[in-house]
Design a protein around this motif. Structure first.
Motif, short mmCIF file in Angstrom:
data_model
loop_
_atom_site.label_atom_id
_atom_site.label_comp_id
_atom_site.label_asym_id
_atom_site.label_seq_id
_atom_site.Cartn_x
_atom_site.Cartn_y
_atom_site.Cartn_z
N PRO A 143 0.84 -1.21 0.00
CA PRO A 143 0.00 0.00 0.00
C PRO A 143 0.87 1.25 0.00
O PRO A 143 1.98 1.24 0.52
N GLY A 144 0.35 2.29 -0.58
CA GLY A 144 1.06 3.56 -0.62
C GLY A 144 1.05 4.23 0.74
O GLY A 144 0.37 3.79 1.67
N PRO A 145 1.79 5.31 0.86
CA PRO A 145 1.82 6.02 2.14
C PRO A 145 0.46 6.63 2.45
O PRO A 145 -0.31 6.95 1.56
N THR A 146 0.18 6.72 3.72
CA THR A 146 -1.08 7.33 4.14
C THR A 146 -0.80 8.58 4.94
O THR A 146 0.26 8.72 5.56
N ALA A 147 -1.75 9.47 4.93
CA ALA A 147 -1.63 10.70 5.70
C ALA A 147 -2.17 10.46 7.10
O ALA A 147 -3.17 9.76 7.28
N GLY A 148 -1.51 11.01 8.07
CA GLY A 148 -1.98 10.88 9.44
C GLY A 148 -3.22 11.73 9.68
O GLY A 148 -3.59 12.58 8.86
N THR A 149 -3.85 11.48 10.79
CA THR A 149 -5.04 12.27 11.15
C THR A 149 -4.79 12.91 12.51
O THR A 149 -3.96 12.44 13.29
N GLY A 150 -5.49 13.94 12.79
CA GLY A 150 -5.37 14.61 14.07
C GLY A 150 -4.29 15.68 14.05
O GLY A 150 -3.58 15.85 13.07
N CYS A 152 -0.83 17.62 15.06
CA CYS A 152 0.56 17.22 15.28
C CYS A 152 0.90 17.44 16.74
O CYS A 152 0.44 18.39 17.37
N SER A 153 1.75 16.59 17.26
CA SER A 153 2.18 16.71 18.65
C SER A 153 3.55 17.38 18.70
O SER A 153 4.42 17.09 17.89
N THR A 154 3.70 18.24 19.65
CA THR A 154 5.00 18.87 19.88
C THR A 154 5.57 18.42 21.22
O THR A 154 6.53 18.99 21.72
N PHE A 155 4.98 17.35 21.79
CA PHE A 155 5.39 16.85 23.09
C PHE A 155 6.82 16.32 23.03
O PHE A 155 7.18 15.56 22.13
N VAL A 156 7.65 16.74 23.97
CA VAL A 156 9.02 16.24 24.12
C VAL A 156 9.13 15.70 25.53
O VAL A 156 8.86 16.42 26.50
N PRO A 157 9.51 14.42 25.68
CA PRO A 157 9.63 13.86 27.04
C PRO A 157 10.63 14.65 27.87
O PRO A 157 11.63 15.17 27.36
N ALA A 158 10.39 14.74 29.15
CA ALA A 158 11.25 15.50 30.06
C ALA A 158 12.68 14.95 30.10
O ALA A 158 13.64 15.72 30.27
N ASP A 159 12.83 13.63 29.90
CA ASP A 159 14.16 13.04 29.98
C ASP A 159 14.87 12.96 28.63
O ASP A 159 15.91 12.34 28.50
N PHE A 160 14.36 13.64 27.63
CA PHE A 160 14.97 13.62 26.30
C PHE A 160 16.30 14.37 26.33
O PHE A 160 16.38 15.50 26.78
#
Length: 172
Positions: A143-150, A152-160
């Protein structure tokens, strides 16, 4: 003694099996016997023909030549199956289209007559192959690529650890 063991191991390995594709093992024999192996060899080019022309502009001698007629390998319009199968069954009453709430037999004739019966092993094998995209390996294309839904998240874990990520990255 070591030479004897090496020779024995070499003899056990044997010759590697030939690498063939699904098309070469399964589909080609059906097309060869039905479309080019009969007395006329209709869908095979004549090596002496300078134009390399096969009847119906459909040469079944290789996967590459079959794929040149992609239009024969896909169902379209009112036809319930690809035109290759419509022609191969030779206009029998077994295939039809719904018209005005009635099943009307297809009247698409094949000069070679009925060469494959509807529901036969050859018919069902070809139908499945074409429904899977008529690929050389017999599998449907991925199957070809699909587009995401919802959102976008900008969450970065605290321990990154950005520095560790950059150090392990080839993008720096």
């Amino acid at each position: 003694m070591a030479a004897g063991i090496g020779l024995a191991l070499t003899a056990c390995q044997g010759e590697a099996p030939p690498q063939t594709t699904y098309y070469e093992r399964v589909i080609s024999p059906i097309l060869q016997s039905s479309c080019s192996g009969n007395t006329g060899g209709c869908h095979r080019t004549n090596p002496e023909d300078p134009f390399s022309f096969a009847a119906g502009n459909f040469d079944v001698e290789s996967f590459a030549t079959v794929k040149l007629r992609q239009d024969l390998l896909e169902a379209f319009g009112p036809y319930p199956v690809p035109l290759l199968l419509v022609k191969a069954v030779g206009g029998t009453d077994e295939l039809g289209v719904i018209y005005d709430d009635a099943l009307v037999p297809l009247e698409v004739r094949h000069a070679g007559g009925n060469i494959i019966g509807v529901g036969s092993d050859a018919y069902l094998t070809l139908l499945e192959w074409m429904e899977n995209g008529a690929t050389e390996n017999g599998l449907p294309p991925p199957p070809g690529p699909t587009a995401g839904t919802g959102a976008c998240s900008t969450f970065v874990p605290a321990d990154f650890d950005d520095a560790a990520a950059k150090a392990n990255s080839t993008y720096g």
